[in-house]
Scaffold this active site. Sequence first.
Site, PDB file in Angstrom:
ATOM      1  CG  ASP A  10       4.454   8.655  -8.826  1.00 45.26           C
ATOM      2  OD1 ASP A  10       3.828   7.734  -8.272  1.00 45.26           O
ATOM      3  OD2 ASP A  10       5.371   9.274  -8.266  1.00 45.26           O
ATOM      4  CE  LYS A  32       6.261   5.572  -4.540  1.00 44.77           C
ATOM      5  NZ  LYS A  32       4.881   6.074  -4.497  1.00 44.77           N
ATOM      6  CG  ASP A  59       3.073   4.440  -1.786  1.00 47.52           C
ATOM      7  OD1 ASP A  59       2.631   4.417  -0.627  1.00 47.52           O
ATOM      8  OD2 ASP A  59       3.530   5.472  -2.322  1.00 47.52           O
ATOM      9  CG  LEU A  60      -2.371   0.498  -2.798  1.00 50.77           C
ATOM     10  CD1 LEU A  60      -3.328  -0.664  -2.965  1.00 50.77           C
ATOM     11  CD2 LEU A  60      -2.602   1.529  -3.889  1.00 50.77           C
ATOM     12  CE  LYS A  61       1.913   7.448   1.262  1.00 49.87           C
ATOM     13  NZ  LYS A  61       2.094   7.306  -0.192  1.00 49.87           N
ATOM     14  CG  HIS A  63      -5.602   5.334   8.439  1.00 47.93           C
ATOM     15  ND1 HIS A  63      -5.153   6.609   8.705  1.00 47.93           N
ATOM     16  CD2 HIS A  63      -6.121   4.878   9.593  1.00 47.93           C
ATOM     17  CE1 HIS A  63      -5.398   6.907   9.975  1.00 47.93           C
ATOM     18  NE2 HIS A  63      -5.995   5.871  10.527  1.00 47.93           N
ATOM     19  CG  ASP A  64     -11.257   1.300   6.911  1.00 50.57           C
ATOM     20  OD1 ASP A  64     -11.990   1.288   7.926  1.00 50.57           O
ATOM     21  OD2 ASP A  64     -11.695   1.506   5.773  1.00 50.57           O
ATOM     22  CG  ASN A  67     -12.617  -7.506  10.277  1.00 53.68           C
ATOM     23  OD1 ASN A  67     -11.991  -8.566  10.352  1.00 53.68           O
ATOM     24  ND2 ASN A  67     -13.760  -7.387   9.629  1.00 53.68           N
ATOM     25  CB  THR A  68     -11.671  -2.706   6.923  1.00 54.22           C
ATOM     26  OG1 THR A  68     -12.982  -2.777   7.482  1.00 54.22           O
ATOM     27  CG2 THR A  68     -11.755  -2.287   5.481  1.00 54.22           C
ATOM     28  CB  THR A 119       7.272  14.639   3.733  1.00 50.21           C
ATOM     29  OG1 THR A 119       6.726  14.060   2.551  1.00 50.21           O
ATOM     30  CG2 THR A 119       8.313  13.718   4.301  1.00 50.21           C
ATOM     31  NE  ARG A 181      13.639  15.848  -7.060  1.00 53.22           N
ATOM     32  CZ  ARG A 181      12.731  14.913  -6.808  1.00 53.22           C
ATOM     33  NH1 ARG A 181      13.101  13.676  -6.538  1.00 53.22           N
ATOM     34  NH2 ARG A 181      11.441  15.196  -6.825  1.00 53.22           N
ATOM     35  CD  GLN A 190       9.820  14.955  -2.693  1.00 54.44           C
ATOM     36  OE1 GLN A 190       9.621  15.373  -1.546  1.00 54.44           O
ATOM     37  NE2 GLN A 190       9.381  13.790  -3.107  1.00 54.44           N
ATOM     38  N   GLY A 210      11.417   9.088  -8.204  1.00 54.86           N
ATOM     39  CA  GLY A 210      10.408   9.261  -9.238  1.00 54.86           C
ATOM     40  C   GLY A 210      10.940  10.081 -10.386  1.00 54.86           C
ATOM     41  NE  ARG A 211       8.374  14.708  -9.196  1.00 55.80           N
ATOM     42  CZ  ARG A 211       7.930  15.601  -8.322  1.00 55.80           C
ATOM     43  NH1 ARG A 211       7.306  16.687  -8.752  1.00 55.80           N
ATOM     44  NH2 ARG A 211       8.123  15.416  -7.032  1.00 55.80           N
TER      45      ARG A 211
END
Length: 232
Positions: A10, A32, A59-61, A63-64, A67-68, A119, A181, A190, A210-211
């Site tokens: 990130d 990621k 990780d682009l999630k 949602h459309d 077809n797109t 979450t 963690r 978190q 991540g962190r």
Amino acid sequence: MGKDVIIACDFSSKDETLAFLDKFQGRKPYVKIGMELFYAAGPDIVREIKARGHKIFLDLKLHDIPNTVKKAMSVLSNLDVDMTNLHAAGTVRMMEGALEGLTRPDGTRPLLIAVTQLTSTDQESMEQDLLIKEPIAEVVMHYAQNAKRAGLDGVVCSPLEAEKVHNACGKSFITVTPGVRFADGDKGDQKRVMTPAEAKRIGSDYIVVGRPVTQAADPVAAYERCVREFVD
Ligand code: C5P
């Protein structure tokens, strides 16, 4: 399914990301890339990290309309990522379209996993904002089953949900779990966390960290600790 530790890179620039990965020298951790880095650095950052020999979870999630999403997934499969994702809320038809778009002419494709409920969504916001009245745990499980029905490979979920998802959708249905963690570490923002060792015990297939790695005084040592606890 081979268990692995995925580092959430990130960062907001290519230089920062590559400088971070340089620390790993011979090692090639699974990486990621999320929206922040992708929108800042563009698809070239994916090509560059891939060329260095890392596996990539993009990780682009998405949602459309189906077809797109299908067409966007086709572009992502050409980028040669190893795993990518979408929102299960986009419906089974959207997920089926995504799989179709992601599949390369030779029949291979990256793993495709679904986000169930984020979450950051809780029961109250789901009821008030989305008008979904069922208990959130049931909604998560229903979305996971929809993803399975559409032919997806698994879901992103809290480590606390991984066991239930495996029970409902089968052991080979992948669970990718953030919110990890170390027992002696800082939780940050978190709320529901697990150690890598606990995530292993409850059957997560991949942990996203991540962190605890990116902000560690010694990121390579922190990554290796994750691998020791989760994989070895
Ligand atoms: O730094 P930290 O270990 O909390 O990073 C976790 C990563 O997993 C971040 O990239 C975050 O966006 C992502 N993530 C999450 N919870 C979800 C889905 C994704 O923490 N439900």
